[in-house]
Design a protein around this motif. Structure first.
Motif, short mmCIF file in Angstrom:
data_model
loop_
_atom_site.label_atom_id
_atom_site.label_comp_id
_atom_site.label_asym_id
_atom_site.label_seq_id
_atom_site.Cartn_x
_atom_site.Cartn_y
_atom_site.Cartn_z
N PRO A 70 0.77 -1.11 0.15
CA PRO A 70 -0.10 0.06 -0.69
C PRO A 70 0.82 1.39 -0.48
CG PRO A 70 -0.06 -1.02 2.15
CD PRO A 70 0.43 -2.19 1.20
N LEU A 71 1.88 1.52 0.47
CA LEU A 71 2.77 2.39 0.19
C LEU A 71 3.69 2.31 -1.01
CD1 LEU A 71 4.36 2.76 4.00
CD2 LEU A 71 2.74 3.42 3.42
N HIS A 72 3.47 1.31 -1.98
CA HIS A 72 4.11 1.58 -2.15
C HIS A 72 3.73 2.75 -4.05
CE1 HIS A 72 6.92 -2.25 -2.72
NE2 HIS A 72 7.37 -1.20 -1.78
N HIS A 73 3.54 4.16 -3.99
CA HIS A 73 3.68 5.02 -4.79
C HIS A 73 4.67 4.67 -5.69
CE1 HIS A 73 0.25 6.72 -1.66
NE2 HIS A 73 0.18 5.41 -1.78
N ALA A 74 4.64 5.68 -6.84
CA ALA A 74 5.48 5.45 -8.12
C ALA A 74 6.48 6.75 -7.17
CB ALA A 74 4.72 6.29 -9.21
N VAL A 75 6.16 7.48 -6.43
CA VAL A 75 7.05 8.56 -6.39
C VAL A 75 7.79 7.66 -5.43
CG1 VAL A 75 7.84 10.49 -4.95
CG2 VAL A 75 6.41 10.46 -6.87
N MET A 76 7.47 6.81 -3.96
CA MET A 76 8.39 6.02 -3.50
C MET A 76 8.93 5.40 -4.43
SD MET A 76 7.23 7.82 -0.26
CE MET A 76 7.25 6.69 0.61
N VAL A 77 8.29 4.59 -5.10
CA VAL A 77 9.36 3.45 -5.83
C VAL A 77 10.33 3.85 -6.06
CG1 VAL A 77 9.24 1.70 -7.79
CG2 VAL A 77 7.12 2.21 -6.06
N CYS A 78 10.70 4.97 -6.72
CA CYS A 78 11.76 5.78 -7.73
C CYS A 78 12.48 5.91 -6.04
CB CYS A 78 11.22 7.01 -8.24
SG CYS A 78 11.02 6.97 -10.17
N ILE A 79 12.02 6.72 -5.22
CA ILE A 79 13.17 6.71 -3.97
C ILE A 79 13.72 5.31 -3.51
CG2 ILE A 79 13.38 7.76 -1.82
CD1 ILE A 79 10.99 9.70 -2.33
N ARG A 127 2.04 12.95 -12.26
CA ARG A 127 0.46 13.06 -10.97
C ARG A 127 1.48 13.82 -9.95
NH1 ARG A 127 -3.67 8.92 -9.03
NH2 ARG A 127 -3.62 9.03 -11.69
N GLU A 128 0.86 15.33 -9.55
CA GLU A 128 0.92 15.82 -7.96
C GLU A 128 1.53 14.81 -6.41
OE1 GLU A 128 -0.41 18.94 -5.22
OE2 GLU A 128 -1.48 18.70 -6.79
N PRO A 129 2.29 14.29 -6.36
CA PRO A 129 2.75 13.66 -5.30
C PRO A 129 1.66 13.48 -3.93
CG PRO A 129 4.85 14.28 -5.98
CD PRO A 129 3.58 15.01 -6.71
N CYS A 130 1.42 13.27 -3.06
CA CYS A 130 0.87 13.59 -2.49
C CYS A 130 1.75 13.00 -0.56
CB CYS A 130 0.19 11.89 -1.78
SG CYS A 130 1.24 11.02 -1.17
N VAL A 131 0.50 13.46 0.13
CA VAL A 131 1.60 13.95 1.38
C VAL A 131 2.52 13.05 1.76
CG1 VAL A 131 1.29 14.43 4.11
CG2 VAL A 131 -1.14 15.32 2.75
N MET A 132 2.57 12.03 1.62
CA MET A 132 3.20 11.06 1.68
C MET A 132 4.95 10.86 0.97
SD MET A 132 3.42 6.69 2.23
CE MET A 132 3.22 6.68 0.58
N CYS A 133 4.86 11.29 -0.13
CA CYS A 133 5.49 10.72 -0.96
C CYS A 133 6.17 12.18 -1.14
CB CYS A 133 5.00 10.82 -2.84
SG CYS A 133 4.70 9.65 -3.28
N ALA A 134 5.22 13.83 -0.60
CA ALA A 134 5.96 15.04 -0.67
C ALA A 134 7.60 14.93 0.53
CB ALA A 134 5.63 15.62 -0.53
N MET A 135 6.92 14.51 1.46
CA MET A 135 7.71 14.08 3.22
C MET A 135 8.96 12.78 2.54
SD MET A 135 6.76 16.28 4.91
CE MET A 135 8.27 15.87 5.76
N ALA A 136 8.72 12.44 1.49
CA ALA A 136 9.61 11.21 1.59
C ALA A 136 10.85 12.17 0.14
CB ALA A 136 8.86 10.25 0.51
#
Length: 344
Positions: A218-227, A276-285
């Motif tokens: 559930p935490l594997h958003h595209a931005v999180m995957v890249c990081i 797509r614009e990142p969510c709060v979790m991705c932005a903080m990451a």
């Protein structure tokens, strides 16, 4: 051979002139000009201006309004006086008898002040805060002159002139890679969100990722995957993406962000492109990974980099980065139009 009209339409979709890349500024930089009511008066004798400024600064200082110029040229050229001066703010005299008209004598009666150099009071509105952008300055100047220390980069960015045509072509190339990853993920039952991390010095794509949360985690958003892919390439990371061949990492050829150990701290000096614009979790990451700049295509209702929040503008964070929106906007919006999950 493909019809000319069809080829032209295909080219127009990816025409860099069809989209703008605009900065996502802080609320202070993007807010409307707030105005304060004040009393002003004509200066009858121009040669007395310096003395009047000195005396009014002592009797009626304007704390917090250092950006305001106390004197302005009279806008009405038909009037006999050439200059006008701010006497005080209306709020400073609100305790006076509201039943009678305020006069210059009322304002200055408690001060040893020779008011003979001033004409009758009139009301004006002055900007409550210093202008931070040229647009704010131009609006403020319509009411009363202010000082303005222009950030020419912000001015150019707001006009869509910060990046050259060649730079926009590179942005489009990077966003196309993110779009390709997003489509790959969608074909496999995931949200159509793609992201790439780029080393702007070498112009190399370091990591490519797509949304994996619907199947993988559930935490594997595209931005999180890249990081996480970048962290994996630096002997860190937490997950393995072998079953997602479109999600991959490439060792940077060179890096200006390398530390003494030869490795950068995760995304230091790198740029992110995401559909797509990142969510709060991705932005903080992105804050914690020390990203350099973020470019996104489509806004999100719960987006944390401009739409609902502006995480990158929080002053108490230990890292800040620039954010730009609108890269291939129409293409990215079309990519997500059938998605109902708004968090990338």
């Amino acid at each position: 051979m493909e019809p000319v009209a069809k080829r032209r339409k295909a080219m127009d979709i990816y025409d860099t002139e069809s989209w703008d890349v605009l900065p996502v500024l802080s609320d202070e930089q993007s807010r409307d000009t707030e105005l304060l009511p004040a009393f002003a008066a004509p200066i009858i004798e121009k040669r007395e201006t310096s003395q009047l400024i000195k005396e009014l600064s002592l009797s009626h200082p304007l704390p917090g309004l250092q950006h305001i110029k106390r004197v302005r040229a009279c806008k009405d050229k038909s009037r006999p006086h050439p200059l006008e001066i701010i006497v005080c703010l209306v709020k400073d005299v609100q305790k006076m008898d509201a039943r009678k008209e305020i006069t210059l004598a009322d304002l200055l009666c408690t001060h040893s002040f020779d008011s003979r150099g001033l004409g009758e009071l009139f009301l004006v509105e002055i900007p409550a805060s210093p202008p931070l952008t040229r647009a704010q300055f131009e609006k403020a100047s319509k009411h009363w002159p202010t000082s303005f220390h222009e950030d020419k980069q912000v001015t150019s960015a707001l006009r869509g002139q910060l990046f050259t045509a060649d730079q926009k072509a590179k942005m489009q190339e990077y966003m196309m890679a993110a779009i390709k990853a997003a489509k790959y993920g969608r074909e496999r039952g995931m949200d159509a969100v793609g992201a790439v991390i780029v080393d702007p010095e070498s112009e190399q794509i370091i990591a490519v990722g797509h949304d994996c949360k619907n199947i993988s985690h559930p935490l594997h958003h595209a931005v999180m995957v890249c990081i996480d892919l970048v962290a994996c390439g630096q002997s860190g990371g937490a997950y393995n993406y072998e079953k997602y061949p479109a999600c991959h990492y490439s060792s940077p050829e060179t890096s200006s962000s390398a530390t003494e150990s030869g490795q950068p701290y995760i995304c230091t000096g790198y740029d992110l492109y995401v559909t797509r614009e990142p969510c709060v979790m991705c932005a903080m990451a992105l804050v914690h990974s020390r990203i350099n700049r973020v470019f996104y295509g489509a806004p999100s209702a719960d987006g944390a980099l401009g739409s609902k929040y502006k995480i990158h503008c929080q002053k108490d964070l230990n890292h800040h980065f620039e954010v730009f929106k609108g890269v291939m906007l129409n293409t990215c919006e079309a990519l997500h139009k059938n998605d109902f999950i708004i968090c990338s």
